[in-house]
Enzyme design. Structure first.
Site, PDB file in Angstrom:
ATOM      1  CE  LYS A  68       0.144  -0.895  -6.068  1.00 37.10           C
ATOM      2  NZ  LYS A  68       1.122  -0.444  -5.100  1.00 37.10           N
TER       3      LYS A  68
HETATM    4  C1  E4P Z   1       0.046   2.225  -3.234  1.00 39.97           C
HETATM    5  O1  E4P Z   1      -0.207   1.080  -3.479  1.00 39.97           O
HETATM    6  C2  E4P Z   1       1.351   2.852  -3.377  1.00 39.97           C
HETATM    7  O2  E4P Z   1       2.342   1.888  -3.139  1.00 39.97           O
HETATM    8  C3  E4P Z   1       1.603   3.952  -2.385  1.00 39.97           C
HETATM    9  O3  E4P Z   1       0.510   4.133  -1.512  1.00 39.97           O
HETATM   10  C4  E4P Z   1       2.177   5.202  -2.943  1.00 39.97           C
HETATM   11  O4  E4P Z   1       2.394   6.099  -1.896  1.00 39.97           O
HETATM   12  P1  E4P Z   1       3.344   7.380  -2.036  1.00 39.97           P
HETATM   13  O5  E4P Z   1       2.607   8.395  -2.846  1.00 39.97           O
HETATM   14  O6  E4P Z   1       3.554   7.835  -0.628  1.00 39.97           O
HETATM   15  O7  E4P Z   1       4.597   6.918  -2.700  1.00 39.97           O
END
Ligand code: E4P
Length: 214
Positions: free
Chosen positions: A83
């Site tokens: 990522k």
């Molecule tokens: C995506 O890969 C992120 O880990 C995640 O969806 C972020 O979500 P949040 O905005 O609820 O922290």
């Protein structure tokens, strides 16, 4: 549409996987911190449970540093997807990863043009954060519609991974819009099966069953 679970909690992953709801996993530094465990330990345990894509995020900001992390992470298990944040250095890293056959999920996407750049760089997944856009009075799901259309227009292979999902309507709209994947926390995955008429109907059936001669 594929379902990923957005967590670094292995108990949640096992529970959701038992219901067939885990095609993959996404993690981020905040979720790993919440688990209270070492990144590598938790990542390897997740990969033992889930054979689908498991996203693991880099925590450096320069191309060369990101590539060092990307190579190390992807060498751990074949299903690890690296990522990478949507910043210029990140896009360079995505491009190098594509050349080296390392799978990438470009994270922290908040606009259609950012998503276009990620696809051009060769990302495997783009993660638009719909909930965080909603939080600032911007329609997160509208962004998903735009990205799906743009990727369709040019036949990009990058998969749209709807992230920052906060409630079942995000999931429903993502499916209607043709997003490839959505990642949701365990709590939202569990909400998806809930309907008051299901509960009322089940109670009635069980009540009536008591009247059936045994
Ligand atoms: C995506 O890969 C992120 O880990 C995640 O969806 C972020 O979500 P949040 O905005 O609820 O922290």
């Amino acid at each position: 549409m594929k379902f990923f679970i957005d967590t670094a909690d292995v108990k949640e992953i096992r529970e959701a996987a038992a219901m067939g709801l885990v095609d993959g996993v996404t993690t981020n530094p905040s979720l790993v911190a919440k688990s209270g465990r070492k990144f590598r330990d938790v990542l390897l345990e997740i990969c033992d449970i889930v054979k689908g894509p498991v996203s693991a995020e880099v925590v450096t900001l320069k191309h060369d540093e990101m590539m060092k992390e990307a190579r190390e992470l992807s060498a751990l298990r074949p299903n690890i997807v690296v990522k990478i944040p949507l910043i210029p250095e990140g896009l360079k890293a995505v491009r190098t990863c594509a050349e080296e056959g390392i799978k990438t999920n470009v994270t922290l996407c908040f606009s259609a043009t950012q998503a276009l750049l990620a696809a051009k760089a060769g990302a495997n997944y783009i993660s638009p954060f719909v909930g965080r856009l909603d939080d600032i009075s911007t329609d997160g799901m509208q962004l998903i519609g735009e990205i799906v259309q743009i990727y369709d227009n040019y036949d990009f292979k990058t998969e749209v991974l709807v992230a920052s999902v906060r409630h079942p309507m995000h999931c429903q709209q993502a499916a209607l819009m043709g997003a490839h994947v959505m990642t949701a926390p365990y709590s939202v995955l569990m909400q998806l099966s809930k309907h008051p008429l299901t509960d009322i109907g089940l109670s009635k059936f069980l009540e009536d069953w008591k009247k059936v001669p045994q």
